[in-house]
Scaffold this active site. Sequence first.
Site, mmCIF file in Angstrom:
data_model
loop_
_atom_site.group_PDB
_atom_site.id
_atom_site.type_symbol
_atom_site.label_atom_id
_atom_site.label_comp_id
_atom_site.label_asym_id
_atom_site.label_seq_id
_atom_site.Cartn_x
_atom_site.Cartn_y
_atom_site.Cartn_z
ATOM 1 N N GLU A 21 0.731 -1.209 0.020
ATOM 2 C CA GLU A 21 0.060 0.008 -0.147
ATOM 3 C C GLU A 21 0.839 1.303 0.063
ATOM 4 O O GLU A 21 2.082 1.308 0.899
ATOM 5 C CB GLU A 21 -0.824 0.033 1.284
ATOM 6 C CG GLU A 21 -1.647 1.409 1.241
ATOM 7 C CD GLU A 21 -2.580 1.419 2.652
ATOM 8 O OE1 GLU A 21 -3.572 0.597 2.617
ATOM 9 O OE2 GLU A 21 -2.344 1.967 3.533
ATOM 10 N N PRO A 24 -0.472 9.132 -1.475
ATOM 11 C CA PRO A 24 0.284 10.269 -2.254
ATOM 12 C C PRO A 24 0.748 11.345 -1.441
ATOM 13 O O PRO A 24 -0.054 11.878 -0.499
ATOM 14 C CB PRO A 24 -1.042 10.925 -2.752
ATOM 15 C CG PRO A 24 -2.138 10.366 -2.243
ATOM 16 C CD PRO A 24 -2.157 9.077 -1.487
ATOM 17 N N THR A 53 -4.076 4.726 -1.554
ATOM 18 C CA THR A 53 -5.095 5.247 -0.519
ATOM 19 C C THR A 53 -5.433 6.636 -1.222
ATOM 20 O O THR A 53 -5.285 7.394 -2.092
ATOM 21 C CB THR A 53 -4.520 5.794 0.736
ATOM 22 O OG1 THR A 53 -3.633 6.712 0.525
ATOM 23 C CG2 THR A 53 -3.689 4.650 1.355
ATOM 24 N N ASP A 114 -15.223 6.977 8.600
ATOM 25 C CA ASP A 114 -15.947 6.935 9.773
ATOM 26 C C ASP A 114 -17.327 7.167 9.576
ATOM 27 O O ASP A 114 -17.758 7.461 8.652
ATOM 28 C CB ASP A 114 -15.194 7.921 10.628
ATOM 29 C CG ASP A 114 -13.887 7.507 11.517
ATOM 30 O OD1 ASP A 114 -13.547 6.413 11.316
ATOM 31 O OD2 ASP A 114 -13.268 8.401 12.199
ATOM 32 N N TYR A 166 -12.088 -6.775 9.814
ATOM 33 C CA TYR A 166 -11.560 -6.318 11.120
ATOM 34 C C TYR A 166 -11.374 -7.570 12.160
ATOM 35 O O TYR A 166 -12.324 -7.975 12.737
ATOM 36 C CB TYR A 166 -12.431 -5.398 11.640
ATOM 37 C CG TYR A 166 -12.681 -3.969 10.920
ATOM 38 C CD1 TYR A 166 -11.770 -3.048 10.924
ATOM 39 C CD2 TYR A 166 -13.634 -4.296 9.808
ATOM 40 C CE1 TYR A 166 -11.905 -2.053 10.174
ATOM 41 C CE2 TYR A 166 -13.926 -2.954 9.108
ATOM 42 C CZ TYR A 166 -12.825 -2.001 9.169
ATOM 43 O OH TYR A 166 -12.988 -0.900 8.392
#
Length: 646
Positions: A21, A24, A53, A114, A166
């Site tokens: 991963e 920027p 990402t 979130d 998760y």
Amino acid sequence: MQKITEKIAALPDDTNYFSLEFFPPRTQIGFSNLQTRLERMSSTLRPLFVTVTWGAGGCTASRSLELAEICQRQLGLTTCLHLTCTNMKRKTIDEALEQAKVLGIRNILALRGDPPRQDEYRLEDEIEEGKGDEEGSNEEFIWAIDLVRYIRRVHGDFFCIGVAGYPEGHADQSHPTEQDPLHDLPYLVDKTKAGADFIMTQLFYDLGAYTMYQKMLREHESGTFAEIPIIPGLMPLQSYEILMRTTKLAHAKVPRELLHSLQSVKGDDEAVKQVGVEYISEIVEGIRAVKAKGPRGFHFYTLNLEKAVGSLLERCNLIPPDPNENAIDEFPIITNGTNGLSHNRTTSTSSSAAAQLTTNSHRSSSPARATPLNSNTREATWDDYPNGRFGDARSPAFNPPLTYSPTSLTVSPTQALTLWGTPTTNAEISALFISHLSGDSPTQLPWSESATLSPETKLITSELTRLTTEKGYWTIASQPAVDALSSSDPIHGWGPPGGFVFQKAFVEFFVPASHFHTHLKPHLASLHAKGEISFYAGNAAGHFIGSETAEAVHAVTWGSFAGKEIATATMVEEVSFRAWVEEAFGIWGEWGRCLGEGSRVGRVGREEARGSMEFLRRVRRDVWLVNVIGHDFREGGKLWELLLEV
């Protein structure tokens, strides 16, 4: 144009593969250096695919797509683009997906981010514009499943879609009271049935938690996860502080045995990396030991750094054979100045132990030969330590995003109301800062990640408190001066034993515009003319004042160690300060939005919330953020005397 699942299916069943991963960088020079690093890593490590990402709310959309284009088109790497749907307009998502198609990207990692906070944004819009922002509504994308369904409905099977898993349970708040993978399971079933092709997990360090999680999925009565690729996410250790911060934000446990292994070396980043290589290689072997059908994959969160992940991949024999084994390329390091530590907010470290970031080896601008599979070359290690708020702005790793949160705050809106209330006067703001410094009733600030001060900051709390009580300065970053203390010093020490560490005192604070222009700026200019200080200042409108040229670099923490070049750990410079100014003033806005959320759920009255939000908005527009560096590191109290005499 390959899908990830197609590449996995083409591998023999007993094959191991890995992916990397990248994010920027915030600075253009860091972006250029990342391109150089990617060229080397792609040829020497040869991942099956890479992921890029995506900033919350699309805040890094153009740079994420630019980086994805480099990976996909220029380097020929199968690329997976992250998309977070929270607070995203449908138009932004449509544009991102269409651009991905144009670039030949066929893989999307669909993330929620979130919990959505549409109403709080709308309340602030009403204050700003006098009306709600219906165009900005994100009602269509509340959960990741909404994004998965939308992609499938609009684009059919063109994209291979990944979703997050998760192993230790998902948490929406910064301080969860309960996390349970079983609670998440129905949602993961729904996401997978909606069209997900693979699962990539949140980072973890608990092997037992992951193996139980994988078993739970594979044996689920629905059969939903019987064949789907489940890719564990692992983050190589870069520093003790990064480990603790990342696991806190990701709600991941740090096993006792790992903490025990780090206890004696946590001040030495090089030793921490070695512990991490050993520990994570054991996790890899533990996962390999569990029988599984099909190829076994591993995903590594690199933080755009090279050495630790390269060493780990070599240790685990995950690097596939090199089709051009004898090829050696030359890659230059781009140099252009560098950057400093927060008693409140740090990305890499906290004042004393933070000073483990970069060495002067990265200052060489001459090309050097990169040896394949050698993760210790100067090109790989010039910015070997995590580069955060006070790191090297030239580094590809400068200011890494450690979560996919749509806010820079590290607390939930509910916690924000409990911690900070509904201030409407400067005196109330000052009281919060004084409470944070006093330690009597520790208060976390919007710009901090903890209510607890570092041992180093505690040495100068009286000076920082006087700056608030006597001058009205709201301090958010600082460190004392240090002159040749042992690298093993319990408060200031860092790096390998047997060395000596040095620090210049500096402080960063918000100050009202009237005081800044009338009193502080002329005083700082006079002190700078005498060679006693340097300073930078900026405000929310983008105005900037600096005492130095744009190329100036201030080393404020450095060390001397046997057999090594002088290590420059903490730096302050214009480019990094400007980047931080943008984020720091954004936090004022996030604070106000928390009040809007409190109003929505009835924790605070609408008029009370509106009044406090209007006050915070005025403060944000008025104050300047100022960073002052004292150059006399041998005279510990000099900087504070100079500032208090204004």
